[in-house]
Design an enzyme around this catalytic site. Structure first.
Site, mmCIF file in Angstrom:
data_model
loop_
_atom_site.group_PDB
_atom_site.id
_atom_site.type_symbol
_atom_site.label_atom_id
_atom_site.label_comp_id
_atom_site.label_asym_id
_atom_site.label_seq_id
_atom_site.Cartn_x
_atom_site.Cartn_y
_atom_site.Cartn_z
ATOM 1 N N CYS A 8 42.316 38.162 74.953
ATOM 2 C CA CYS A 8 41.632 39.098 75.850
ATOM 3 C C CYS A 8 40.232 38.565 76.136
ATOM 4 C CB CYS A 8 41.610 40.515 75.272
ATOM 5 S SG CYS A 8 40.670 40.704 73.751
ATOM 6 N N ASN A 11 37.941 39.412 72.448
ATOM 7 C CA ASN A 11 38.625 39.232 71.149
ATOM 8 C C ASN A 11 38.044 40.158 70.074
ATOM 9 O OD1 ASN A 11 39.191 36.531 68.726
ATOM 10 N ND2 ASN A 11 40.620 38.090 69.399
ATOM 11 N N CYS A 13 38.515 43.940 70.840
ATOM 12 C CA CYS A 13 39.218 45.225 71.049
ATOM 13 C C CYS A 13 40.736 45.044 71.149
ATOM 14 C CB CYS A 13 38.701 45.933 72.300
ATOM 15 S SG CYS A 13 36.979 46.462 72.168
ATOM 16 N N ARG A 14 41.214 44.544 72.286
ATOM 17 C CA ARG A 14 42.659 44.566 72.553
ATOM 18 C C ARG A 14 43.438 43.483 71.830
ATOM 19 N NH1 ARG A 14 42.023 43.999 78.768
ATOM 20 N NH2 ARG A 14 40.326 42.757 77.929
ATOM 21 N N SER A 15 42.992 42.207 71.905
ATOM 22 C CA SER A 15 43.821 41.147 71.299
ATOM 23 C C SER A 15 43.849 41.207 69.771
ATOM 24 C CB SER A 15 43.454 39.750 71.816
ATOM 25 O OG SER A 15 42.132 39.407 71.512
ATOM 26 N N ASP A 123 40.975 48.315 78.958
ATOM 27 C CA ASP A 123 40.037 47.791 77.963
ATOM 28 C C ASP A 123 39.217 48.937 77.370
ATOM 29 O OD1 ASP A 123 38.192 46.468 76.470
ATOM 30 O OD2 ASP A 123 37.825 44.910 77.967
HETATM 31 P P1 4NP Z 1 38.298 43.082 74.666
HETATM 32 O O1 4NP Z 1 37.124 44.057 75.146
HETATM 33 O O2 4NP Z 1 38.413 42.020 75.743
HETATM 34 O O3 4NP Z 1 39.506 43.955 74.619
HETATM 35 O O4 4NP Z 1 37.899 42.527 73.318
HETATM 36 C C1 4NP Z 1 35.803 43.630 75.396
HETATM 37 C C2 4NP Z 1 34.947 43.362 74.348
HETATM 38 C C3 4NP Z 1 33.646 42.987 74.593
HETATM 39 C C4 4NP Z 1 33.199 42.890 75.902
HETATM 40 C C5 4NP Z 1 34.063 43.147 76.958
HETATM 41 C C6 4NP Z 1 35.366 43.507 76.700
HETATM 42 N N1 4NP Z 1 31.853 42.528 76.173
HETATM 43 O O5 4NP Z 1 31.427 42.634 77.344
HETATM 44 O O6 4NP Z 1 31.114 42.135 75.235
#
Ligand code: 4NP
Length: 156
Positions: A8, A11, A13-15, A123
């Protein structure tokens, strides 16, 4: 050995949620020795970081461990090492293809395309809804494990 990588944007939240849930399902089926599971980010923003507190808390509710999971960025070698490179949304897929220099390879797949939803995983970093994401991640992991078992039915 089959190698599965969830990817994702951050790395955190989702993955990592998909990594933890998939490992949990793999363990329930006693396939740990045959299926390796990992996750990575397309960005370099959270290298070495633990999963988001919302991800950890949601998984804890379901008794699913996040131990040993920390952020890392996707790297070129991942293309050789993994049999499934699973993006959580369409933007991830675009970034993965570009980063790995693989515009159209069948091992790069979108997570929910193996479920009836065939859509991006929302997300929770932006929606704040870790329950919605968990429900979809569970469904996606279940469907993907079914696919892996079919694809590798001679070996597993
Ligand atoms: P993820 O979510 O892609 O599911 O891990 C996010 C985590 C952090 C950020 C964006 C999305 N960020 O902007 O730091």
């Amino acid at each position: 050995m089959v190698h599965v990588l969830f990817v994702c944007l951050g790395n955190i939240c989702r993955s990592p949620m998909a990594e933890a849930v998939f490992k949990h399902l793999v363990a329930k089926e006693k396939l740990e020795a045959s299926i390796r599971v990992d996750s990575a980010a397309t960005s370099g923003w959270h290298i070495g970081a633990p999963p988001h507190p919302g991800t950890i808390a949601k998984l804890k509710e379901y008794d699913i461990s996040t131990e040993g999971i920390s952020g890392r960025q996707l790297q070129k070698e991942d293309f050789e090492e993994f049999d499934y490179i699973v993006g959580m949304d369409e933007n991830n897929i675009k970034d993965i293809r570009q980063m790995l220099g693989q515009p159209d390879h069948p091992k790069i797949i979108r997570f929910l395309d193996w479920t009836e939803h065939k859509k991006d995983v929302p997300d929770p970093y932006f929606t704040g809804d870790f329950q919605e994401t968990y429900d979809l991640v569970l469904e996606g992991c279940d469907a993907l494990l079914g696919k892996v078992k079919l694809d590798y039915k001679e070996q597993l």
